[in-house]
Motif scaffolding. Structure first.
Motif, PDB file in Angstrom:
ATOM      1  N   GLN A 231       0.088  16.712   1.975  1.00  0.00           N
ATOM      2  CA  GLN A 231       0.787  15.455   1.745  1.00  0.00           C
ATOM      3  C   GLN A 231       2.284  15.628   1.975  1.00  0.00           C
ATOM      4  OE1 GLN A 231      -0.767  12.730  -1.425  1.00  0.00           O
ATOM      5  NE2 GLN A 231      -1.301  14.668  -2.397  1.00  0.00           N
ATOM      6  N   THR A 232       2.949  14.494   2.118  1.00  0.00           N
ATOM      7  CA  THR A 232       4.403  14.466   2.101  1.00  0.00           C
ATOM      8  C   THR A 232       4.829  13.964   0.732  1.00  0.00           C
ATOM      9  OG1 THR A 232       4.541  14.018   4.483  1.00  0.00           O
ATOM     10  CG2 THR A 232       6.483  13.508   3.151  1.00  0.00           C
TER      11      THR A 232
ATOM     12  N   ILE B  27       9.569  11.382  10.551  1.00  0.00           N
ATOM     13  CA  ILE B  27       8.951  12.390   9.687  1.00  0.00           C
ATOM     14  C   ILE B  27       7.560  12.661  10.250  1.00  0.00           C
ATOM     15  CG2 ILE B  27       8.277  12.994   7.337  1.00  0.00           C
ATOM     16  CD1 ILE B  27      10.186  10.816   6.357  1.00  0.00           C
ATOM     17  N   GLY B  28       7.396  13.813  10.854  1.00  0.00           N
ATOM     18  CA  GLY B  28       6.138  14.090  11.534  1.00  0.00           C
ATOM     19  C   GLY B  28       5.969  13.142  12.705  1.00  0.00           C
ATOM     20  N   ASP B  29       4.854  12.438  12.729  1.00  0.00           N
ATOM     21  CA  ASP B  29       4.616  11.473  13.800  1.00  0.00           C
ATOM     22  C   ASP B  29       4.837  10.039  13.337  1.00  0.00           C
ATOM     23  OD1 ASP B  29       2.512  11.278  12.072  1.00  0.00           O
ATOM     24  OD2 ASP B  29       0.938  11.413  13.604  1.00  0.00           O
TER      25      ASP B  29
ATOM     26  N   ALA C  19      11.124  29.147   1.577  1.00  0.00           N
ATOM     27  CA  ALA C  19      10.264  30.257   1.170  1.00  0.00           C
ATOM     28  C   ALA C  19       9.159  29.783   0.244  1.00  0.00           C
ATOM     29  CB  ALA C  19      11.106  31.338   0.491  1.00  0.00           C
ATOM     30  N   ALA C  20       9.489  28.871  -0.662  1.00  0.00           N
ATOM     31  CA  ALA C  20       8.499  28.379  -1.619  1.00  0.00           C
ATOM     32  C   ALA C  20       7.410  27.565  -0.942  1.00  0.00           C
ATOM     33  CB  ALA C  20       9.194  27.542  -2.690  1.00  0.00           C
ATOM     34  N   LEU C  21       7.754  26.869   0.133  1.00  0.00           N
ATOM     35  CA  LEU C  21       6.785  26.001   0.809  1.00  0.00           C
ATOM     36  C   LEU C  21       6.034  26.714   1.931  1.00  0.00           C
ATOM     37  CD1 LEU C  21       8.925  22.732   1.046  1.00  0.00           C
ATOM     38  CD2 LEU C  21       7.057  23.197  -0.547  1.00  0.00           C
ATOM     39  N   ARG C  22       6.442  27.943   2.228  1.00  0.00           N
ATOM     40  CA  ARG C  22       5.784  28.676   3.306  1.00  0.00           C
ATOM     41  C   ARG C  22       4.321  28.927   2.953  1.00  0.00           C
ATOM     42  NH1 ARG C  22       9.518  32.561   4.018  1.00  0.00           N
ATOM     43  NH2 ARG C  22      10.706  31.032   5.245  1.00  0.00           N
ATOM     44  N   GLY C  23       3.454  28.600   3.869  1.00  0.00           N
ATOM     45  CA  GLY C  23       2.025  28.765   3.638  1.00  0.00           C
ATOM     46  C   GLY C  23       1.398  27.606   2.890  1.00  0.00           C
ATOM     47  N   MET C  24       2.202  26.629   2.500  1.00  0.00           N
ATOM     48  CA  MET C  24       1.692  25.460   1.782  1.00  0.00           C
ATOM     49  C   MET C  24       1.627  24.279   2.743  1.00  0.00           C
ATOM     50  SD  MET C  24       3.240  23.706  -1.655  1.00  0.00           S
ATOM     51  CE  MET C  24       2.492  22.238  -2.374  1.00  0.00           C
ATOM     52  N   ASP C  25       0.484  23.657   2.826  1.00  0.00           N
ATOM     53  CA  ASP C  25       0.290  22.532   3.741  1.00  0.00           C
ATOM     54  C   ASP C  25       0.863  21.264   3.120  1.00  0.00           C
ATOM     55  OD1 ASP C  25      -0.502  20.882   5.767  1.00  0.00           O
ATOM     56  OD2 ASP C  25      -2.577  20.713   5.066  1.00  0.00           O
ATOM     57  N   ALA C  26       2.192  21.223   3.030  1.00  0.00           N
ATOM     58  CA  ALA C  26       2.865  20.057   2.457  1.00  0.00           C
ATOM     59  C   ALA C  26       4.306  20.054   2.930  1.00  0.00           C
ATOM     60  CB  ALA C  26       2.815  20.084   0.935  1.00  0.00           C
ATOM     61  N   SER C  27       4.882  18.874   2.974  1.00  0.00           N
ATOM     62  CA  SER C  27       6.315  18.742   3.244  1.00  0.00           C
ATOM     63  C   SER C  27       6.933  17.910   2.132  1.00  0.00           C
ATOM     64  CB  SER C  27       6.563  18.101   4.610  1.00  0.00           C
ATOM     65  OG  SER C  27       5.965  16.826   4.680  1.00  0.00           O
ATOM     66  N   VAL C  28       8.237  18.050   1.973  1.00  0.00           N
ATOM     67  CA  VAL C  28       8.954  17.389   0.883  1.00  0.00           C
ATOM     68  C   VAL C  28      10.127  16.607   1.459  1.00  0.00           C
ATOM     69  CG1 VAL C  28      10.305  17.736  -1.228  1.00  0.00           C
ATOM     70  CG2 VAL C  28       8.298  19.174  -0.775  1.00  0.00           C
ATOM     71  N   VAL C  29      10.273  15.372   1.012  1.00  0.00           N
ATOM     72  CA  VAL C  29      11.463  14.580   1.306  1.00  0.00           C
ATOM     73  C   VAL C  29      12.204  14.407  -0.019  1.00  0.00           C
ATOM     74  CG1 VAL C  29      12.354  12.335   2.040  1.00  0.00           C
ATOM     75  CG2 VAL C  29      10.413  13.372   3.253  1.00  0.00           C
ATOM     76  N   ALA C  30      13.462  14.809  -0.060  1.00  0.00           N
ATOM     77  CA  ALA C  30      14.197  14.797  -1.330  1.00  0.00           C
ATOM     78  C   ALA C  30      15.663  14.475  -1.097  1.00  0.00           C
ATOM     79  CB  ALA C  30      14.058  16.146  -2.039  1.00  0.00           C
ATOM     80  N   GLY C  31      16.300  13.925  -2.128  1.00  0.00           N
ATOM     81  CA  GLY C  31      17.709  13.595  -2.065  1.00  0.00           C
ATOM     82  C   GLY C  31      18.588  14.802  -2.324  1.00  0.00           C
ATOM     83  N   ALA C  32      19.762  14.808  -1.685  1.00  0.00           N
ATOM     84  CA  ALA C  32      20.735  15.888  -1.867  1.00  0.00           C
ATOM     85  C   ALA C  32      22.109  15.365  -1.474  1.00  0.00           C
ATOM     86  CB  ALA C  32      20.349  17.102  -1.023  1.00  0.00           C
ATOM     87  N   ALA C  33      23.117  16.213  -1.640  1.00  0.00           N
ATOM     88  CA  ALA C  33      24.476  15.876  -1.240  1.00  0.00           C
ATOM     89  C   ALA C  33      25.011  16.968  -0.329  1.00  0.00           C
ATOM     90  CB  ALA C  33      25.380  15.721  -2.458  1.00  0.00           C
ATOM     91  N   VAL C  34      25.588  16.559   0.808  1.00  0.00           N
ATOM     92  CA  VAL C  34      26.199  17.494   1.751  1.00  0.00           C
ATOM     93  C   VAL C  34      27.705  17.332   1.636  1.00  0.00           C
ATOM     94  CG1 VAL C  34      26.458  18.143   4.165  1.00  0.00           C
ATOM     95  CG2 VAL C  34      24.236  17.379   3.312  1.00  0.00           C
TER      96      VAL C  34
ATOM     97  N   ASN D 238       0.828  -1.198   0.000  1.00  0.00           N
ATOM     98  CA  ASN D 238       0.000   0.000   0.000  1.00  0.00           C
ATOM     99  C   ASN D 238       0.866   1.253   0.000  1.00  0.00           C
ATOM    100  OD1 ASN D 238      -2.404  -1.496   0.177  1.00  0.00           O
ATOM    101  ND2 ASN D 238      -2.211  -1.634   2.410  1.00  0.00           N
ATOM    102  N   LEU D 239       0.330   2.313  -0.582  1.00  0.00           N
ATOM    103  CA  LEU D 239       0.933   3.628  -0.460  1.00  0.00           C
ATOM    104  C   LEU D 239       0.408   4.244   0.827  1.00  0.00           C
ATOM    105  CD1 LEU D 239       2.694   5.785  -1.947  1.00  0.00           C
ATOM    106  CD2 LEU D 239       0.548   6.742  -2.798  1.00  0.00           C
ATOM    107  N   PRO D 240       1.272   4.667   1.752  1.00  0.00           N
ATOM    108  CA  PRO D 240       0.770   5.212   3.027  1.00  0.00           C
ATOM    109  C   PRO D 240      -0.087   6.451   2.804  1.00  0.00           C
ATOM    110  CG  PRO D 240       3.124   5.629   2.773  1.00  0.00           C
ATOM    111  CD  PRO D 240       2.736   4.699   1.672  1.00  0.00           C
ATOM    112  N   GLU D 241      -1.092   6.589   3.630  1.00  0.00           N
ATOM    113  CA  GLU D 241      -1.999   7.724   3.517  1.00  0.00           C
ATOM    114  C   GLU D 241      -1.238   9.027   3.755  1.00  0.00           C
ATOM    115  OE1 GLU D 241      -6.190   9.375   5.492  1.00  0.00           O
ATOM    116  OE2 GLU D 241      -5.330   7.449   6.114  1.00  0.00           O
ATOM    117  N   GLY D 242      -1.451   9.994   2.867  1.00  0.00           N
ATOM    118  CA  GLY D 242      -0.802  11.288   3.006  1.00  0.00           C
ATOM    119  C   GLY D 242       0.586  11.360   2.403  1.00  0.00           C
ATOM    120  N   TRP D 243       0.988  10.320   1.667  1.00  0.00           N
ATOM    121  CA  TRP D 243       2.312  10.289   1.040  1.00  0.00           C
ATOM    122  C   TRP D 243       2.159  10.111  -0.461  1.00  0.00           C
ATOM    123  CZ3 TRP D 243       7.298  10.101   3.439  1.00  0.00           C
ATOM    124  CH2 TRP D 243       7.264  10.170   4.835  1.00  0.00           C
ATOM    125  N   ARG D 244       3.108  10.662  -1.199  1.00  0.00           N
ATOM    126  CA  ARG D 244       3.126  10.471  -2.651  1.00  0.00           C
ATOM    127  C   ARG D 244       4.568  10.496  -3.159  1.00  0.00           C
ATOM    128  NH1 ARG D 244      -0.833  13.557  -6.789  1.00  0.00           N
ATOM    129  NH2 ARG D 244      -2.267  12.262  -5.575  1.00  0.00           N
ATOM    130  N   GLY D 245       4.948   9.471  -3.882  1.00  0.00           N
ATOM    131  CA  GLY D 245       6.261   9.423  -4.508  1.00  0.00           C
ATOM    132  C   GLY D 245       6.188   9.948  -5.928  1.00  0.00           C
TER     133      GLY D 245
END
Length: 385
Positions: free
Chosen positions: A221-222, A316-318, A243-258, A182-189
């Protein structure tokens, strides 16, 4: 005598077929890999056992030469050499532990399977037959893993026909009633088709395009983006996304390099209008192209760090998630380590542009799907091709 003369060649040919079919990228074909222990046990000599192991492993990882050639924009030779080199662990372990004594085979095969599941040998422990547990014993969890382990041991004894018949029965039952995780509720890949530019194009326009993609997916959604989606993780990138996500009821999980002066971490970050943080540091980057431990041994810098047994879960959240980045989906220990903590879901991401024309991404998806089904966990997938 004629039968004994042709048997080694037959075993090797069947091993190649088994590796090709079992690791074709179709999750319901994973149990075909369970023929490998039977073939290993029926080898008459240690050298034949080595050739059987090599045939199976090389067939299962057949996409590597082309993938390496694409990644480095080179001919096939570097990929062919790496393909052969990475088979050394698998072939060496199975050849070393092979025995002609029927009574000793179950324990010997158990040792081989265990060694190929954890570092150091497990670093290249691809095509592990235990992955099929999720197809044969969906939702059995650790009991399913135990049943799979016992079955693998049974397949190298004289009782292998009875064990094989029982496993085929489980296989057919699973094929008839199979359902994907199943795809978890509130998530989207989100899957992307940005090729090699993802993670390399660090322009503001690329980030704005990704932000627009997130906005289209809806609020509340996440949203999960692939490995390397954000490129280098810098304060400027962080401020842009916050800044782009401010005021938007969503969070993002994304890949990056540190990146730092000694090397870099392949990470997942979580972003929202309220802020951002590093969620996960990859435990096992791709050996050779990313993880290059010899550089530190020689006093040089560069390469991705491997956090072998660190951060098995991420909050991530709860919810608690089991993150798997790219290569971690092909080996055994990262997912099993994460499952020890009973996470709420699995988040699997990858950047597979370099695998074009191969089945590598399909194998990653199939393997992760099998593990999710074994432990009854919802699954979020996000890949770039």
């Amino acid at each position: 005598m004629r039968h004994n003369h042709y048997q080694p060649a037959l075993l090797i040919i069947v091993a190649i077929v088994v590796g090709t079919v079992g690791w074709s990228g179709r999750v319901l074909l994973l149990p075909a890999a369970l023929a490998f222990p039977i073939l290993w046990a029926r080898a008459q000599t240690r050298s034949v056992a080595a050739l059987v192991s090599g045939g199976y492993f090389l067939a299962a990882s057949r996409g590597l030469p082309q993938g390496v050639a694409t990644f480095y924009s080179s001919d096939l030779w570097p990929g062919l050499l790496l393909w052969l080199y990475t088979s050394v662990s698998f072939v060496g372990v199975h050849a070393m532990l092979w025995t002609s004594r029927a009574g000793g085979r179950p324990f010997r095969y158990l040792m081989a399977a265990a060694l190929m599941a954890v570092p150091p040998f497990g670093i290249t422990g691809w095509a592990h037959p235990v992955t099929a547990a999720g197809v044969l014993f969906p939702a059995w969890g650790w009991w399913g893993l135990a049943a799979m382990t016992a079955s693998l041991m049974g397949l190298v004894t004289r009782m292998w026909p009875a064990v094989a018949i029982a496993l085929v029965g489980f296989w057919l039952w699973s094929a008839v009633f199979w359902t994907d995780p199943n795809l978890p509720e509130g998530w989207r890949g989100v899957d992307l088709q940005m090729g090699s530019s993802l993670g390399r194009d660090t322009s503001m326009q690329r980030h704005r395009d990704l932000i627009a993609t997130v906005r289209v997916r809806g609020t509340g959604q996440t949203i999960v983006l692939p490995e390397s989606a954000l490129g280098l993780w810098t304060p400027a990138v962080e401020r842009l996304w916050n800044a782009a996500l401010r005021g938007m009821d969503a969070s993002v999980v994304a890949g990056a390099a540190v990146v730092d002066p000694k090397g870099y971490d392949n990470v997942l970050v979580v972003l929202s209008g309220a802020g951002s943080s590093i969620l996960y540091r990859e435990r096992m980057p791709v050996p050779g192209s990313m993880w290059q431990p010899w550089k530190s041994w020689l006093g040089e810098s560069g390469g991705a760090r491997a956090h072998f047994f660190a951060n098995p879960i991420a909050k991530i959240g709860d919810q608690q998630a089991a993150p798997l980045i790219c290569y971690e989906q092909l080996v055994v220990w990262p997912v099993l380590q994460s499952m020890r903590y009973d996470p709420d879901l699995i988040v699997a991401v990858g950047n597979g542009w370099w695998t074009s024309g191969t089945s590598i991404v399909d194998i990653q998806r199939a393997s992760t799907t099998a593990w999710a089904r074994l432990f009854g966990k919802p699954l979020v997938l996000s890949f770039n091709t």
